[in-house]
Scaffold this active site. Structure first.
Site, short mmCIF file in Angstrom:
data_model
loop_
_atom_site.label_atom_id
_atom_site.label_comp_id
_atom_site.label_asym_id
_atom_site.label_seq_id
_atom_site.Cartn_x
_atom_site.Cartn_y
_atom_site.Cartn_z
N ILE A 16 0.80 -1.22 0.00
CA ILE A 16 0.00 0.00 0.00
C ILE A 16 0.84 1.27 0.00
O ILE A 16 0.29 2.37 -0.07
CB ILE A 16 -0.98 0.02 1.19
CG1 ILE A 16 -0.24 -0.13 2.53
CG2 ILE A 16 -2.05 -1.05 1.02
CD1 ILE A 16 -1.15 0.00 3.75
N GLY A 17 2.15 1.13 0.08
CA GLY A 17 2.98 2.33 0.08
C GLY A 17 4.45 2.00 0.04
O GLY A 17 4.86 0.85 0.22
N GLY A 19 8.52 4.04 0.71
CA GLY A 19 9.27 5.24 1.08
C GLY A 19 10.76 4.98 0.96
O GLY A 19 11.19 3.95 0.45
N GLY A 20 11.54 5.93 1.46
CA GLY A 20 12.98 5.82 1.34
C GLY A 20 13.57 4.66 2.12
O GLY A 20 14.60 4.09 1.72
N MET A 21 12.95 4.30 3.25
CA MET A 21 13.49 3.24 4.09
C MET A 21 12.80 1.90 3.90
O MET A 21 13.41 0.86 4.18
CB MET A 21 13.39 3.64 5.57
CG MET A 21 14.40 4.67 6.00
SD MET A 21 14.24 5.06 7.76
CE MET A 21 14.58 3.46 8.50
N VAL A 24 5.37 -0.50 2.72
CA VAL A 24 4.28 -0.69 3.68
C VAL A 24 3.25 -1.62 3.05
O VAL A 24 2.85 -1.44 1.89
CB VAL A 24 3.63 0.64 4.08
CG1 VAL A 24 2.50 0.39 5.08
CG2 VAL A 24 4.66 1.58 4.67
N LYS A 39 5.30 -2.17 8.06
CA LYS A 39 6.39 -1.46 7.40
C LYS A 39 7.62 -2.35 7.41
O LYS A 39 8.06 -2.81 8.46
CB LYS A 39 6.69 -0.14 8.10
CG LYS A 39 7.75 0.71 7.42
CD LYS A 39 7.87 2.07 8.11
CE LYS A 39 8.91 2.95 7.45
NZ LYS A 39 9.01 4.28 8.11
N ASP A 134 9.73 15.51 9.41
CA ASP A 134 9.20 15.30 8.06
C ASP A 134 7.69 15.50 8.04
O ASP A 134 6.94 14.69 7.47
CB ASP A 134 9.56 13.90 7.56
CG ASP A 134 9.48 13.77 6.04
OD1 ASP A 134 9.43 14.81 5.35
OD2 ASP A 134 9.46 12.62 5.54
#
Length: 214
Positions: A16-17, A19-21, A24, A39, A134
């Site tokens: 569902i997502g 990011g940089g790290m 998800v 995550k 952030d």
């Protein structure tokens, strides 16, 4: 669909997502049936001590935060094939998408209601001694008239010895970063307040701040 390694007790449903790290995933508890968000640290980072420490720090930070407008930590798994933060799953969409695809500039009454919830969440983090670093519409979920702040992956404890970002390394999202972040200088709670102001601008106008930087 990229799949998570097997996690005891959970069935991964979909990604569902990202990011940089990490990525998800939406998952479901095998016995209870409740949905959670998992995550996962990117596979190319699981051997990097700095990113492992940061990921663990994020999980520990979430254990100290208890607020209705901050996503809740459920569990943490450190296995040989990866690291996983298990959080409550919040249905809805990011504030960024909400403004872009649904509301446009948010009417004043609703804007104030939503923004006060964001302020409460960040204030709670500050009271616990953390700076988010952030704050942006992409890290805020809107579900009906409720707000959830998420992604404390780059948050820092104010009294931490490593509070300074390495010279030349930017942490955050540039459209919503404070000048001291852009200059990789020492920061405090004011950096979140600056980002909150830019987030409010986006909510009220439907436009990115500092758009001349594109």
């Amino acid at each position: 669909i990229k799949k998570l390694p097997d996690l005891p007790g959970y069935k991964v449903l979909k990604k569902i997502g990202s990011g940089g790290m990490g990525d998800v995933f939406l998952a479901e508890h095998n016995l209870l049936g409740n949905k959670v968000a998992i995550k996962s640290l990117h596979s190319n980072l699981v051997a990097d001590k700095n990113f492992i420490d940061r990921f663990i720090r994020e999980a520990k930070l979430l254990t100290t935060l208890s607020h209705p407008n901050i996503v809740r930590l459920i569990d943490f798994k450190h296995q040989k094939d990866g690291l996983f933060i298990i959080m409550e799953y919040v249905e809805g969409q990011t504030l960024e998408d909400y403004v872009k695809k649904i509301s446009g500039p948010i009417p004043e009454k609703k804007l104030i209601s939503l923004f006060l919830q964001i302020l409460d969440a960040i204030s709670h983090a500050h009271e616990k001694g953390f700076v988010h670093r952030d704050v942006k519409p992409g890290n805020i979920i809107v579900c009906d008239d409720k707000i959830k702040v998420l992604d404390f992956g780059v948050a820092k404890e104010l009294e931490s010895d490593d509070f300074l970002t390495q010279t030349g390394v930017l942490v955050g999202t540039r459209f919503f970063m404070s000048p001291e972040q852009i200059n990789a200088e020492k920061i405090d709670y004011l950096t979140d307040i600056y980002s909150l102001g830019l987030t409010l601008f986006y909510m009220a106008t439907g436009q990115l701040p500092n758009s001349s930087l594109t």
